[in-house]
Design an enzyme around this catalytic site. Structure first.
Site, PDB file in Angstrom:
ATOM      1  N   THR A  97      25.349 -29.944   2.524  1.00  0.00           N
ATOM      2  CA  THR A  97      24.172 -29.279   1.972  1.00  0.00           C
ATOM      3  C   THR A  97      23.465 -30.295   1.087  1.00  0.00           C
ATOM      4  O   THR A  97      23.926 -30.603  -0.013  1.00  0.00           O
ATOM      5  CB  THR A  97      24.548 -28.021   1.179  1.00  0.00           C
ATOM      6  OG1 THR A  97      25.277 -27.130   2.022  1.00  0.00           O
ATOM      7  CG2 THR A  97      23.294 -27.306   0.681  1.00  0.00           C
ATOM      8  N   LYS A 172      20.020 -22.606   4.298  1.00  0.00           N
ATOM      9  CA  LYS A 172      21.253 -22.659   3.505  1.00  0.00           C
ATOM     10  C   LYS A 172      20.952 -22.580   2.013  1.00  0.00           C
ATOM     11  O   LYS A 172      21.650 -21.886   1.258  1.00  0.00           O
ATOM     12  CB  LYS A 172      22.008 -23.952   3.831  1.00  0.00           C
ATOM     13  CG  LYS A 172      23.220 -24.217   2.945  1.00  0.00           C
ATOM     14  CD  LYS A 172      24.293 -23.162   3.101  1.00  0.00           C
ATOM     15  CE  LYS A 172      25.527 -23.535   2.286  1.00  0.00           C
ATOM     16  NZ  LYS A 172      26.578 -22.492   2.352  1.00  0.00           N
ATOM     17  N   LYS A 240      24.812 -27.656  -7.750  1.00  0.00           N
ATOM     18  CA  LYS A 240      24.034 -28.676  -7.032  1.00  0.00           C
ATOM     19  C   LYS A 240      23.091 -28.034  -6.026  1.00  0.00           C
ATOM     20  O   LYS A 240      21.917 -28.425  -5.913  1.00  0.00           O
ATOM     21  CB  LYS A 240      24.995 -29.641  -6.331  1.00  0.00           C
ATOM     22  CG  LYS A 240      24.354 -30.726  -5.483  1.00  0.00           C
ATOM     23  CD  LYS A 240      24.304 -30.359  -3.994  1.00  0.00           C
ATOM     24  CE  LYS A 240      25.684 -30.206  -3.387  1.00  0.00           C
ATOM     25  NZ  LYS A 240      25.604 -29.864  -1.929  1.00  0.00           N
TER      26      LYS A 240
END
Length: 305
Positions: A97, A172, A240
């Site tokens: 990701t 995502k 993050k």
């Protein structure tokens, strides 16, 4: 099915994913910065490479799942990176990701070598990786996606095509914005209920009997009640991803006020040293401020503070 696969990144998700490929009878070469993490794969029959470039020299498919954008850039374009020895016609499936902008840039670098790339982040956590039951969000050329379905099926139960390069990552980031907020507000509610004298088990029964019930919080609640924050998905990585989601939102003039607040809450928990724990450990940050712990006891009551 391909004859040879390079798998780079053997963390919480990568190790079981690589093992799934070995168990499927594929020829797998692995690379990880911490070489000790390659031992289970080597014992299972995988070859261990000395660098990403070494790993991909004979690979028809390259699979990556690394911690963040900087790590992915280093793996692809850094010294000893994929770009040095990638084969023409190879396909890189990236399940990290990372920044969608950087992912598109890396896809361009690979295109210059005659290779293709799919951004293919996953959801399903560690247990989904171990069972080969992940859900993939795919961005890239649709024909490449369709050609990769046989090998993607080794890892996942569902593969959702989202659009052009970067679309899988955009999906995502949106999903993790929703998921992180669900867990955080669940924790807020349970801290309030426990502080008010309502046992966590009682509050959970109420939630599970209402429209607020969700599979995610059904799964997380027992771990929170036990104080077990063994990482299925580390809090530092959720933080993050929230930063990446906010970057994407700012760039596209999308207001995300709730996500901004949730990001700061996870950031504060990370600053307290909780980053390596599961992201449900955000509850401990809230507990410490409220002076109460959302824990089950033998008597079925929460522990007040």
């Amino acid at each position: 099915m391909p004859h040879s696969i390079a798998f780079i990144g053997l963390g919480i998700m990568g190790r079981p994913m690589a093992l799934n490929l070995v168990k499927a009878g594929l020829k797998v070469t692995v690379y990880n910065r911490d070489r000790a993490k390659t031992d289970p794969l080597e014992q299972a029959g995988a070859r261990v490479a000395e660098s990403p470039a070494d790993a991909v020299s004979d690979a028809e498919i390259i699979w990556t799942i690394v911690s963040d954008t900087a790590a992915m850039e280093a793996v692809v374009t850094g010294p000893g990176g994929i770009i040095e020895r990638v084969r023409e016609g190879a396909v890189l499936i990236d399940s990290s990701t990372i920044s969608p902008v950087v992912s598109r840039k890396l896809a361009c670098h690979l295109a210059g070598k005659g290779a293709k790339m799919l951004d293919a982040p996953v959801t399903g956590s560690k247990h989904g990786a171990e069972k080969g039951e992940l859900t993939f969000m795919i961005g890239g050329d649709r024909d490449v996606f369709e050609r990769m379905l046989p090998v993607l099926s080794v890892q996942g139960k569902k593969h959702i095509y989202c659009g052009a390069h970067g679309s899988g990552l955009a999906a995502k980031l949106a999903q993790n914005a929703i998921q992180s907020a669900m867990v955080e507000v669940f924790c807020e509610g349970f801290v309030l209920a426990t502080k008010s004298g309502v046992p966590p088990e009682t509050m959970l029964e109420i939630i599970q009997s209402s429209m607020a019930r969700a599979a995610l919080t059904d799964f997380k609640a027992p771990f929170i009640f036990k104080g077990d924050f063994t990482p299925y998905f580390p809090l530092k990585l959720m933080h993050k991803d929230l930063e990446l989601a906010m970057e994407a939102a700012y760039a596209q003039n999308v207001p995300m006020p709730t996500t901004a607040a949730v990001k700061e809450t996870y950031g504060a928990a990370k600053a307290q040293g909780k980053g390596e724990l599961d992201y449900a450990a955000v509850v401990t940050f809230l507990e410490e401020l409220a002076g109460v712990k959302v824990r089950a006891t033998d008597q079925g009551k929460g522990l007040g503070g």
